[in-house]
Design a protein around this motif. Sequence first.
Motif, PDB file in Angstrom:
ATOM      1  N   LYS A 111     -18.133 -39.311   4.145  1.00  0.00           N
ATOM      2  CA  LYS A 111     -17.718 -39.794   2.827  1.00  0.00           C
ATOM      3  C   LYS A 111     -18.010 -41.280   2.664  1.00  0.00           C
ATOM      4  CE  LYS A 111     -13.583 -40.257  -0.108  1.00  0.00           C
ATOM      5  NZ  LYS A 111     -12.117 -39.996  -0.197  1.00  0.00           N
ATOM      6  N   LYS A 112     -17.786 -42.063   3.706  1.00  0.00           N
ATOM      7  CA  LYS A 112     -17.905 -43.525   3.618  1.00  0.00           C
ATOM      8  C   LYS A 112     -19.332 -44.035   3.802  1.00  0.00           C
ATOM      9  CE  LYS A 112     -13.506 -44.390   3.000  1.00  0.00           C
ATOM     10  NZ  LYS A 112     -13.003 -45.041   1.776  1.00  0.00           N
ATOM     11  N   ALA A 113     -20.187 -43.267   4.474  1.00  0.00           N
ATOM     12  CA  ALA A 113     -21.566 -43.720   4.704  1.00  0.00           C
ATOM     13  C   ALA A 113     -22.300 -43.853   3.366  1.00  0.00           C
ATOM     14  CB  ALA A 113     -22.291 -42.736   5.603  1.00  0.00           C
ATOM     15  N   ASP A 114     -23.164 -44.855   3.268  1.00  0.00           N
ATOM     16  CA  ASP A 114     -23.959 -45.026   2.047  1.00  0.00           C
ATOM     17  C   ASP A 114     -25.111 -44.038   1.994  1.00  0.00           C
ATOM     18  OD1 ASP A 114     -22.738 -47.476   0.744  1.00  0.00           O
ATOM     19  OD2 ASP A 114     -23.088 -48.212   2.774  1.00  0.00           O
ATOM     20  N   ALA A 115     -25.550 -43.574   3.158  1.00  0.00           N
ATOM     21  CA  ALA A 115     -26.552 -42.511   3.251  1.00  0.00           C
ATOM     22  C   ALA A 115     -26.367 -41.822   4.586  1.00  0.00           C
ATOM     23  CB  ALA A 115     -27.969 -43.061   3.128  1.00  0.00           C
ATOM     24  N   LEU A 116     -26.739 -40.565   4.644  1.00  0.00           N
ATOM     25  CA  LEU A 116     -26.647 -39.777   5.878  1.00  0.00           C
ATOM     26  C   LEU A 116     -28.023 -39.257   6.248  1.00  0.00           C
ATOM     27  CD1 LEU A 116     -23.467 -37.643   5.074  1.00  0.00           C
ATOM     28  CD2 LEU A 116     -23.618 -39.372   6.870  1.00  0.00           C
ATOM     29  N   ILE A 117     -28.381 -39.400   7.519  1.00  0.00           N
ATOM     30  CA  ILE A 117     -29.605 -38.790   8.035  1.00  0.00           C
ATOM     31  C   ILE A 117     -29.202 -37.783   9.101  1.00  0.00           C
ATOM     32  CG2 ILE A 117     -31.736 -39.152   9.334  1.00  0.00           C
ATOM     33  CD1 ILE A 117     -31.868 -41.970   8.170  1.00  0.00           C
ATOM     34  N   PHE A 118     -29.606 -36.537   8.917  1.00  0.00           N
ATOM     35  CA  PHE A 118     -29.397 -35.508   9.932  1.00  0.00           C
ATOM     36  C   PHE A 118     -30.719 -35.257  10.658  1.00  0.00           C
ATOM     37  CE2 PHE A 118     -25.746 -34.685   7.274  1.00  0.00           C
ATOM     38  CZ  PHE A 118     -24.776 -34.187   8.141  1.00  0.00           C
ATOM     39  N   THR A 119     -30.647 -35.066  11.969  1.00  0.00           N
ATOM     40  CA  THR A 119     -31.867 -34.730  12.709  1.00  0.00           C
ATOM     41  C   THR A 119     -32.159 -33.232  12.628  1.00  0.00           C
ATOM     42  OG1 THR A 119     -30.628 -34.538  14.786  1.00  0.00           O
ATOM     43  CG2 THR A 119     -31.668 -36.655  14.309  1.00  0.00           C
ATOM     44  N   VAL A 120     -31.192 -32.449  12.153  1.00  0.00           N
ATOM     45  CA  VAL A 120     -31.441 -31.024  11.913  1.00  0.00           C
ATOM     46  C   VAL A 120     -31.635 -30.813  10.418  1.00  0.00           C
ATOM     47  CG1 VAL A 120     -30.241 -30.168  13.955  1.00  0.00           C
ATOM     48  CG2 VAL A 120     -28.951 -30.519  11.842  1.00  0.00           C
ATOM     49  N   GLU A 121     -32.510 -29.879  10.086  1.00  0.00           N
ATOM     50  CA  GLU A 121     -32.882 -29.688   8.686  1.00  0.00           C
ATOM     51  C   GLU A 121     -31.744 -29.127   7.844  1.00  0.00           C
ATOM     52  OE1 GLU A 121     -36.656 -27.809   6.154  1.00  0.00           O
ATOM     53  OE2 GLU A 121     -36.577 -27.640   8.338  1.00  0.00           O
ATOM     54  N   GLY A 122     -30.815 -28.439   8.490  1.00  0.00           N
ATOM     55  CA  GLY A 122     -29.739 -27.792   7.744  1.00  0.00           C
ATOM     56  C   GLY A 122     -28.512 -28.661   7.539  1.00  0.00           C
ATOM     57  N   GLY A 123     -28.663 -29.981   7.591  1.00  0.00           N
ATOM     58  CA  GLY A 123     -27.516 -30.868   7.426  1.00  0.00           C
ATOM     59  C   GLY A 123     -26.785 -30.672   6.108  1.00  0.00           C
ATOM     60  N   ARG A 124     -27.550 -30.505   5.047  1.00  0.00           N
ATOM     61  CA  ARG A 124     -26.922 -30.288   3.732  1.00  0.00           C
ATOM     62  C   ARG A 124     -26.150 -28.975   3.706  1.00  0.00           C
ATOM     63  NH1 ARG A 124     -31.527 -32.288  -0.658  1.00  0.00           N
ATOM     64  NH2 ARG A 124     -31.433 -34.517  -0.100  1.00  0.00           N
ATOM     65  N   LYS A 125     -26.712 -27.965   4.334  1.00  0.00           N
ATOM     66  CA  LYS A 125     -26.027 -26.664   4.379  1.00  0.00           C
ATOM     67  C   LYS A 125     -24.729 -26.770   5.179  1.00  0.00           C
ATOM     68  CE  LYS A 125     -26.716 -21.722   5.219  1.00  0.00           C
ATOM     69  NZ  LYS A 125     -25.283 -21.520   5.408  1.00  0.00           N
ATOM     70  N   GLY A 152     -30.514 -25.608  12.410  1.00  0.00           N
ATOM     71  CA  GLY A 152     -31.785 -26.150  12.863  1.00  0.00           C
ATOM     72  C   GLY A 152     -31.690 -26.712  14.268  1.00  0.00           C
ATOM     73  N   MET A 153     -32.838 -27.128  14.803  1.00  0.00           N
ATOM     74  CA  MET A 153     -32.914 -27.652  16.164  1.00  0.00           C
ATOM     75  C   MET A 153     -33.660 -28.989  16.161  1.00  0.00           C
ATOM     76  SD  MET A 153     -31.429 -25.243  17.960  1.00  0.00           S
ATOM     77  CE  MET A 153     -31.925 -25.468  19.660  1.00  0.00           C
ATOM     78  N   SER A 154     -33.345 -29.825  17.172  1.00  0.00           N
ATOM     79  CA  SER A 154     -34.007 -31.141  17.223  1.00  0.00           C
ATOM     80  C   SER A 154     -34.235 -31.598  18.664  1.00  0.00           C
ATOM     81  CB  SER A 154     -33.169 -32.183  16.472  1.00  0.00           C
ATOM     82  OG  SER A 154     -31.875 -32.294  17.045  1.00  0.00           O
ATOM     83  N   GLN A 155     -34.606 -30.660  19.551  1.00  0.00           N
ATOM     84  CA  GLN A 155     -34.830 -31.039  20.951  1.00  0.00           C
ATOM     85  C   GLN A 155     -36.054 -31.943  21.069  1.00  0.00           C
ATOM     86  OE1 GLN A 155     -35.080 -27.885  19.665  1.00  0.00           O
ATOM     87  NE2 GLN A 155     -34.569 -26.387  21.224  1.00  0.00           N
ATOM     88  N   ASN A 156     -35.907 -33.012  21.835  1.00  0.00           N
ATOM     89  CA  ASN A 156     -37.027 -33.927  22.039  1.00  0.00           C
ATOM     90  C   ASN A 156     -38.225 -33.236  22.673  1.00  0.00           C
ATOM     91  OD1 ASN A 156     -36.179 -36.576  21.083  1.00  0.00           O
ATOM     92  ND2 ASN A 156     -34.635 -36.518  22.691  1.00  0.00           N
ATOM     93  N   LYS A 157     -37.953 -32.308  23.591  1.00  0.00           N
ATOM     94  CA  LYS A 157     -39.080 -31.710  24.315  1.00  0.00           C
ATOM     95  C   LYS A 157     -39.943 -30.827  23.421  1.00  0.00           C
ATOM     96  CE  LYS A 157     -36.270 -28.023  26.378  1.00  0.00           C
ATOM     97  NZ  LYS A 157     -35.739 -27.530  27.674  1.00  0.00           N
ATOM     98  N   LEU A 158     -39.410 -30.328  22.310  1.00  0.00           N
ATOM     99  CA  LEU A 158     -40.244 -29.567  21.392  1.00  0.00           C
ATOM    100  C   LEU A 158     -41.419 -30.423  20.929  1.00  0.00           C
ATOM    101  CD1 LEU A 158     -41.069 -27.328  19.424  1.00  0.00           C
ATOM    102  CD2 LEU A 158     -39.314 -28.166  17.847  1.00  0.00           C
ATOM    103  N   TYR A 215     -34.765 -22.626  10.495  1.00  0.00           N
ATOM    104  CA  TYR A 215     -35.664 -23.726  10.156  1.00  0.00           C
ATOM    105  C   TYR A 215     -36.735 -23.900  11.241  1.00  0.00           C
ATOM    106  CZ  TYR A 215     -31.610 -24.744   7.203  1.00  0.00           C
ATOM    107  OH  TYR A 215     -30.565 -24.643   6.313  1.00  0.00           O
ATOM    108  N   SER A 216     -37.114 -22.813  11.861  1.00  0.00           N
ATOM    109  CA  SER A 216     -38.010 -22.853  13.016  1.00  0.00           C
ATOM    110  C   SER A 216     -39.308 -23.598  12.736  1.00  0.00           C
ATOM    111  CB  SER A 216     -38.338 -21.432  13.477  1.00  0.00           C
ATOM    112  OG  SER A 216     -39.364 -21.454  14.455  1.00  0.00           O
ATOM    113  N   ILE A 217     -39.525 -24.686  13.473  1.00  0.00           N
ATOM    114  CA  ILE A 217     -40.771 -25.446  13.369  1.00  0.00           C
ATOM    115  C   ILE A 217     -41.911 -24.651  13.980  1.00  0.00           C
ATOM    116  CG2 ILE A 217     -41.960 -27.509  14.250  1.00  0.00           C
ATOM    117  CD1 ILE A 217     -39.228 -28.970  13.930  1.00  0.00           C
ATOM    118  N   ILE A 218     -41.634 -23.956  15.068  1.00  0.00           N
ATOM    119  CA  ILE A 218     -42.664 -23.171  15.753  1.00  0.00           C
ATOM    120  C   ILE A 218     -43.210 -22.075  14.856  1.00  0.00           C
ATOM    121  CG2 ILE A 218     -43.086 -21.571  17.682  1.00  0.00           C
ATOM    122  CD1 ILE A 218     -41.004 -23.266  19.256  1.00  0.00           C
TER     123      ILE A 218
END
Length: 418
Positions: A175-189, A331-337, A355-358
């Motif tokens: 609520k307090k953040a001016d913007a939110l960044i999610f590393t997973v695509e489904g953050g809004r969901k 969604g997923m956000s593993q570095n090794k992908l 949200y499969s990137i593969i």
Amino acid sequence: MKKNVWIFNHYATNTYFDKGGRHYWFAKYLKKAGYNPVIFCANTVHNSSQMIDTKEKDYIEITDDTNRIPFVFVKVPLYKGNGISRIRNMTGFYRKLFKVTSEYIKKHEKPDIILASSVHPLTLIAGIKIAKKLGIKCICEVRDLWPESIVAYGKLKKNSILAKLLYKGEKWIYKKADALIFTVEGGRKYLSDKGWDKESGGSIDLKRVFYINNGIDLPLVSRQLGSHPYTDERFLAISNIKIIYTGSIRKVNHISGIIDVAKKLEDLSITFCIFGDGDERHSLEQKVKDEAIKNVIFFGRVEKFFIPSIVSKADLLLLYSQTMPSITRYGMSQNKLFDYLAAGVAILSNQVNPYSIINRYNCGIERKFIDSDDMACQIREMLSDEKLREWGENASKAAEKFSFENHTKKLIDIIENI
């Protein structure tokens, strides 16, 4: 231009030593675009007894000698494991940030914006409070869903008092953040499922919620391929098809499942190469020995700069662990992908998510497997499929989309428009 960018990440200490990683690469490309990034992190190295000596002061500033990125190392208590000492380490970083940033401003320009990144939420809270004090905006970056992931792995009961307090704190941050960044695509969901967004009657405007996954610095990968070839004699001696897994060897990664699959494929000229370490490694090595499995080799932990050389030699790369649908559904956000994508090699994954990137970029196959027989059958089919090279070529193209040069352009757009 909001020129001066402060980046808060408790665990960015590793990136100083590795000369790479999410916020190191953000800082690298921010500098190239004319910004002045500064990374604030702990002086302790995660999962290590290594520390940066702050000369008995609350912090020490050291400029990285590769890309001239300033790091501010905040003095915090050393910790081991996940007990009380780690909690002291987290709370120590949180408390010290207020004092350190106040002192830092006396010698440097005031920041124009703060990017505060999890894993733990105290860093986000500090970012919001310090930004408010300075009259600037704060972007909160969510790289792990706390406490959702802790609940999913059974370490915290969802209806416990502690969980309810953590969820309340999480909602306050969003609520307090001016913007939110999610590393997973489904953050809004995720926010919608919680009922925290405005459309669901909550207070969070989804227009200020963004997605920037993890990724890869392709120029660095290219350099490391030339400068750090992996020369382990056991690895170089393998003439068989190489199926490679890199990552932790813990219960959650379920590497015993890979070994069971390998047993089903002993009739083929395949070697399963497992790179990484963890508390299950020795018991699994013993399992391989006891069951006389000849097509599995454990290589242990390797330095990060060897990874491009290793994965580029694979015929097939494995993205494999136990799955938690309550988490992977966002969604997923593993570095090794992204290490895998940059290798230009086909990928087989059991990390099923919507949200499969593969699957989206046709880099291999990602699906649920019934058992080890099912997965072994899939490997047989993939290795004989004429699309094996095409999958690898598609992986290389996908890596370009997730390059940090492109990611930083997205970040700059957020910085300049909030």
